[in-house]
Write a protein that holds these residues in place. Structure first.
Motif, PDB file in Angstrom:
ATOM      1  N   GLU A   1      98.892  26.118 139.864  1.00  0.00           N
ATOM      2  CA  GLU A   1      97.861  25.488 140.877  1.00  0.00           C
ATOM      3  C   GLU A   1      96.915  25.453 140.219  1.00  0.00           C
ATOM      4  OE1 GLU A   1      95.655  27.737 144.219  1.00  0.00           O
ATOM      5  OE2 GLU A   1      97.422  28.491 145.004  1.00  0.00           O
ATOM      6  N   LYS A   2      96.342  24.251 140.779  1.00  0.00           N
ATOM      7  CA  LYS A   2      95.577  23.040 140.038  1.00  0.00           C
ATOM      8  C   LYS A   2      93.808  24.180 140.610  1.00  0.00           C
ATOM      9  CE  LYS A   2      96.200  18.952 139.809  1.00  0.00           C
ATOM     10  NZ  LYS A   2      96.300  17.700 140.897  1.00  0.00           N
ATOM     11  N   SER A   3      93.270  24.575 139.498  1.00  0.00           N
ATOM     12  CA  SER A   3      91.944  25.570 139.272  1.00  0.00           C
ATOM     13  C   SER A   3      90.747  23.733 140.108  1.00  0.00           C
ATOM     14  CB  SER A   3      91.384  25.249 138.062  1.00  0.00           C
ATOM     15  OG  SER A   3      90.345  24.426 138.113  1.00  0.00           O
TER      16      SER A   3
ATOM     17  N   ILE B   1      88.643  21.129 138.324  1.00  0.00           N
ATOM     18  CA  ILE B   1      89.910  20.281 137.470  1.00  0.00           C
ATOM     19  C   ILE B   1      89.805  19.235 138.893  1.00  0.00           C
ATOM     20  CG2 ILE B   1      91.952  19.563 137.140  1.00  0.00           C
ATOM     21  CD1 ILE B   1      91.808  21.122 135.363  1.00  0.00           C
ATOM     22  N   GLN B   2      89.890  20.581 140.597  1.00  0.00           N
ATOM     23  CA  GLN B   2      89.960  19.105 141.399  1.00  0.00           C
ATOM     24  C   GLN B   2      88.763  18.455 141.599  1.00  0.00           C
ATOM     25  OE1 GLN B   2      91.330  21.830 144.987  1.00  0.00           O
ATOM     26  NE2 GLN B   2      93.574  21.284 144.215  1.00  0.00           N
TER      27      GLN B   2
ATOM     28  N   GLU C   1      88.991  15.391 139.122  1.00  0.00           N
ATOM     29  CA  GLU C   1      89.584  14.839 139.691  1.00  0.00           C
ATOM     30  C   GLU C   1      88.632  13.616 141.002  1.00  0.00           C
ATOM     31  OE1 GLU C   1      93.685  15.761 138.788  1.00  0.00           O
ATOM     32  OE2 GLU C   1      93.289  16.326 140.924  1.00  0.00           O
TER      33      GLU C   1
ATOM     34  N   GLU D   1      91.551  29.487 131.641  1.00  0.00           N
ATOM     35  CA  GLU D   1      91.214  28.389 132.205  1.00  0.00           C
ATOM     36  C   GLU D   1      90.530  27.138 131.593  1.00  0.00           C
ATOM     37  OE1 GLU D   1      92.587  27.820 136.756  1.00  0.00           O
ATOM     38  OE2 GLU D   1      91.044  28.459 136.168  1.00  0.00           O
TER      39      GLU D   1
END
Ligand code: PHE
Length: 347
Positions: free
Chosen positions: A3-5, A8-9, A12, A59
């Motif tokens: 699962e993306k942190s 990071i989302q 993006e 992370e």
């Protein structure tokens, strides 16, 4: 990591938004604003570094690395865009400020001496070669110097209100000729011999026309000494005319009256257009009048401080504008002070 942190989302999303905005920009102003918004200190990307503690320990390194990637990706895209915008702006200026280097240059306008000053300097030069000095005397004169001491009594028509500019001060006028300088020079140098030219502006209150102007220049000539004769006057003036108008030009002196000389005369030069045969320029006389002259009147010598039994002298008055008019065929004396460059730049 499946699962993306969230960070990071977030990165993006910001990157996508920034890149989309950047793509639509092309002017330098818009680009600068974009840069502050997405790469400045308080931009979301830069803020991520401060927010790293929000993420889990393992992370953090990954997010930091990704943030750096986003940052340099945005920077690179920005640089490309900025360079393109700079080139476009340069091309614009080159086009709008285009210079045709094959056009001939514009010559700067050179200043020059007024035609009268050129003539005056030539007159000084010629008389300097004959031993004359330049003596300056004032344009604002006393009625006494301008008239009385020059043997022009109070009832003389030259004193008429129509001929002379008077000032509000009693007895102070603008000189109507350079002759008052004779008295000034004599009073300064008596009993020494004198050989001077007295140049300068004169004023007459009269109707102007092609040959009359209410301001004009004169050059007075004055020689005082022992044994000065009419032959000296004639020889000096003839020599002047030869040097000014050219060798072989004929002259003549006609009797004339001026209260401050005795005998008095006027000098003519042979008309240079028709060589004396008669033409419109000389009004069919064959001669052109150039100056007034004569032997200094005994009364004037006495007023100047010289004993007329011992001393004698001669005087003459010529007009430099007149000389220029004859030389260059100028047909209207009013041109001299009209201050029209088209006239002035011809000389
Ligand atoms: N002052 C005279 C004039 O203005 C000219 C002149 C000067 C005549 C000297 C004789 C001697 O007309």
């Amino acid at each position: 990591m499946t699962e993306k942190s969230t960070l990071i989302q977030e990165l993006e999303t910001v990157q996508a938004k920034a890149e989309a905005e950047l793509a639509s920009l092309s002017d330098e102003g818009g680009l600068a604003k974009w840069k502050t918004e997405y790469l400045g200190k308080s931009s979301p990307v830069m803020q991520i570094f401060k927010r790293l503690p929000e993420a889990g320990k393992e992370e953090r390194a990954l997010i930091g690395q990704f943030a750096n990637q986003v940052k340099s990706a945005l920077e690179q895209k920005y640089e490309l865009k900025a360079e393109a915008a700079r080139q476009a702006a340069l091309a614009d200026t080159l086009k709008s400020e285009q210079v045709d280097v094959t056009l001939p240059g514009r010559a700067p306008m050179n200043g020059r001496l007024h035609i009268t000053n050129q003539t005056l300097r030539e007159v000084y030069r010629i008389f300097a070669e004959m031993g004359f000095q330049v003596y300056r005397s004032p344009e604002v004169e006393s009625d006494e110097n301008n008239f009385e001491l020059l043997n022009i009594p109070a009832h003389h028509p030259a004193r008429d209100l129509w001929d002379t500019f008077f000032t509000k001060k009693e007895g102070v006028i603008l000189r109507t000729h350079t002759s008052p300088g004779q008295v000034r020079a004599m009073r300064e140098f008596a009993p020494e011999p004198i050989r001077v030219v007295l140049p300068g502006m004169c004023y007459r209150y009269e109707q102007t026309d092609a040959s009359h102007e209410f301001q004009f220049n004169q050059v007075e000539l004055l020689v005082v000494g022992k044994h000065i004769t009419f032959a000296n006057l004639k020889g000096t003036l003839q020599e002047f005319v030869q040097r000014m108008y050219g060798k072989g030009v004929r002259t003549r002196i006609r009797p004339s009256y001026f209260p401050f000389v005795e005998p008095g005369g006027e000098m003519d030069v042979e008309c240079f257009v028709c060589s004396g045969k008669g033409c419109p320029v000389c009004k069919h006389h064959g001669w052109l009048e150039i100056l007034g002259c004569g032997m200094v009147h005994p009364v004037v010598l006495k007023n100047g401080g010289y004993d007329p039994e011992v001393y004698s002298g001669f005087a003459a008055g010529l007009g430099p504008e007149r000389i220029s008019m004859l030389r260059y065929r100028i047909d209207d004396i009013r041109n001299f002070w009209a201050n029209d460059v088209r006239f002035l730049e011809q000389f």
